[in-house]
Design an enzyme around this catalytic site. Structure first.
Site, mmCIF file in Angstrom:
data_model
loop_
_atom_site.group_PDB
_atom_site.id
_atom_site.type_symbol
_atom_site.label_atom_id
_atom_site.label_comp_id
_atom_site.label_asym_id
_atom_site.label_seq_id
_atom_site.Cartn_x
_atom_site.Cartn_y
_atom_site.Cartn_z
ATOM 1 C CG HIS A 82 -1.874 1.222 1.211
ATOM 2 N ND1 HIS A 82 -2.913 1.152 0.656
ATOM 3 C CD2 HIS A 82 -1.985 2.381 1.656
ATOM 4 C CE1 HIS A 82 -3.551 2.342 0.527
ATOM 5 N NE2 HIS A 82 -2.892 3.139 1.414
ATOM 6 C CG ASP A 161 -11.098 5.851 5.809
ATOM 7 O OD1 ASP A 161 -10.605 6.662 6.730
ATOM 8 O OD2 ASP A 161 -10.991 5.849 4.582
ATOM 9 N NE ARG A 168 -8.317 12.617 7.918
ATOM 10 C CZ ARG A 168 -7.462 11.644 7.479
ATOM 11 N NH1 ARG A 168 -7.964 10.531 7.238
ATOM 12 N NH2 ARG A 168 -6.250 11.956 7.165
ATOM 13 C CB SER A 183 -7.517 6.955 7.022
ATOM 14 O OG SER A 183 -7.824 6.870 5.783
ATOM 15 C CE LYS A 187 -8.536 3.487 3.031
ATOM 16 N NZ LYS A 187 -8.702 4.839 3.261
HETATM 17 N N1 URA Z 1 -4.871 7.338 2.154
HETATM 18 C C1 URA Z 1 -5.887 7.060 2.871
HETATM 19 O O1 URA Z 1 -6.445 6.147 2.738
HETATM 20 N N2 URA Z 1 -6.125 7.866 4.003
HETATM 21 C C2 URA Z 1 -5.490 9.013 4.344
HETATM 22 O O2 URA Z 1 -5.617 9.622 5.199
HETATM 23 C C3 URA Z 1 -4.189 9.228 3.695
HETATM 24 C C4 URA Z 1 -3.981 8.731 2.504
#
Ligand code: URA
Length: 433
Positions: A82, A161, A168, A183, A187
């Site tokens: 990721h 999220d 945000r 966040s 996930k």
């Molecule tokens: N990617 C995400 O999924 N969340 C964030 O807060 C920043 C980058």
């Protein structure tokens, strides 16, 4: 429990309890807490921060806010990678097929572009016919059959999220370390992988602008993943310049394919080899150095490219575009951006480069915007290279020539030209294990 008291407590810099964090995330998910109170707590967290314990609790609450995937029907070790988000970051399209070509399973859930950063799902949708939505059965069957499937995140996945991120985004609270960690990891942990390699981008094109902050974020996310029983490693990679030369969806797929053919830009190839090496190593295929050699071999013998073509065909995409990326539909208009000065490109504001590409139609201003998959930027000169006045530094592509003016201004004002050749910067700053 009252949301008012939780906001007040964090505003005073106190540590929230697990119960208070669970109450907050449950209320976000069920729609019981109004947006103004969620936003107030986000702002209090932005100012006051969170302890590692609070951040772990927040991450697990986000993970548990929706459905979780069960990959137990997948045979073998599952590895994911990721990125925290960058400009020109097409590494997933290169590393996933490399790793899958060695029999390690990559069941990849990817995102769309966020702000100035691109997303793998948008890039894949540049391939005619490619389906980024598969049923769970189709997804698992494909991973078992060919080792790799890449889909978008479904709506039921970590729904807290989705709500938090949207707030945000409009309350200037994206760049908070605990909020980013919760966040991303919320996930990631809702998927059922054994090993996760994180690519924490650092510099002007990423959410974390300094190596120190990126190291802290990497440490935090590695610790969260480990406490959930995952094998973790994080690389801190340079985003003070775009990765490769292409920014924009079909342009980036074409560059990823060139990299899998062994003709990719040096920086992109090198980061991909390191990432793929770490993924293979976490999966038990050897030391990182041995696994980097394996990654190089998967490029030179064509097996990784073959794996990408198999994946594209399996998901309904036109694999002829992968065999010959010159066949991607071209943008109707192209425009050469010429340097207004002579000298070395001393530094660039990578975020502004991402915005220039977005302005051409390659990204979204609002979630509803449609993307022009052929739009974007090809950089002809990068940081450290010498340019003459009037020499082309980038080519812009768009479906409407009226978009070129604003993108050109962004790009030129984001490019600093100086007399001295800048010192080389590392591509990979650190590895956090
Ligand atoms: N990617 C995400 O999924 N969340 C964030 O807060 C920043 C980058």
């Amino acid at each position: 429990m009252r949301m008012y008291d939780i906001i007040k407590k964090k505003q005073s810099g106190e540590e929230l309890s697990t119960e208070e964090i669970d109450f907050f995330i449950r209320g976000v998910t069920d729609g019981d807490i109004p947006d103004y109170q969620i936003s107030a707590l986000l702002m209090a967290i932005w100012f006051r921060g969170m302890t590692t314990r609070e951040t772990c609790d927040l991450t697990f609450a986000v993970r548990d806010s929706g459905e979780k995937l069960d990959f137990s029907a997948i045979d073998g070790i599952r590895v994911d990678k990721h990125s925290t988000g960058g400009v020109g970051d097409k590494t997933s399209l290169v590393v996933a097929p490399i790793v899958a070509s060695y029999g390690v399973k990559v069941a990849k859930m990817s995102g769309r572009g966020l702000g100035h950063t691109g997303g793998t799902v948008d890039k894949l949708e540049a391939i005619d016919g490619f389906r980024t939505t598969l049923s769970e059965e189709e997804f698992i069957a494909q991973v078992n059959r060919i080792g790799l499937a890449i889909v978008g995140q479904s709506r039921q996945f970590a729904p807290a999220d989705k709500k938090l991120y949207a707030l945000r985004d409009v309350t200037a609270t994206v760049d908070s370390m605990p909020l980013i960690a919760a966040s991303i990891m919320g996930k990631k942990l809702a998927a059922d992988d054994d090993c996760i390699v994180l690519d924490v981008k650092t510099g002007s094109g990423s959410f974390m602008k300094s190596v120190k902050e990126s190291r802290e974020l990497a440490r935090l996310m590695v610790d969260i993943g480990k406490s959930a029983g995952k094998k973790m490693v994080a690389l801190i990679t340079n985003m003070d310049r775009p990765l490769g030369h292409a920014i924009g969806n079909s342009l980036e797929v074409a560059e990823a394919v060139e990299t899998l053919k062994g003709h990719g830009p040096e920086d992109l190839t090198s980061v991909c080899i390191t990432l793929a090496g770490r993924m293979l190593s976490l999966a038990g295929k050897g030391t990182p150095a041995e696994c980097e050699k394996m990654a190089e071999r998967a490029i030179s013998d064509g097996s990784a490219l073959k794996k990408l073509m198999e994946t594209v065909s399996a998901q309904g995409g036109d694999a002829r575009l992968i065999a010959e990326p010159a066949n991607f539909r071209k943008a109707q208009y192209a425009y050469a951006v010429k340097s207004r000065a002579e000298g070395y490109i001393a530094k660039v504001d990578t975020e502004a480069y991402g915005i220039a590409s977005l302005l051409l139609g390659a990204g979204r201003n609002t979630a509803e915007d449609k993307i022009d998959h052929s739009a974007g930027v090809i950089l002809r000169k990068k940081t450290g290279e010498f340019v003459k006045k009037g020499e082309e530094i980038a080519t812009l592509y768009a479906g409407d020539p009226a978009l070129f003016g604003a993108a050109e201004e962004r790009l030129l004002s984001a490019t600093v030209i100086g007399r001295e050749k800048p010192a080389d910067e590392p591509l990979i700053y650190d590895v956090v294990e």
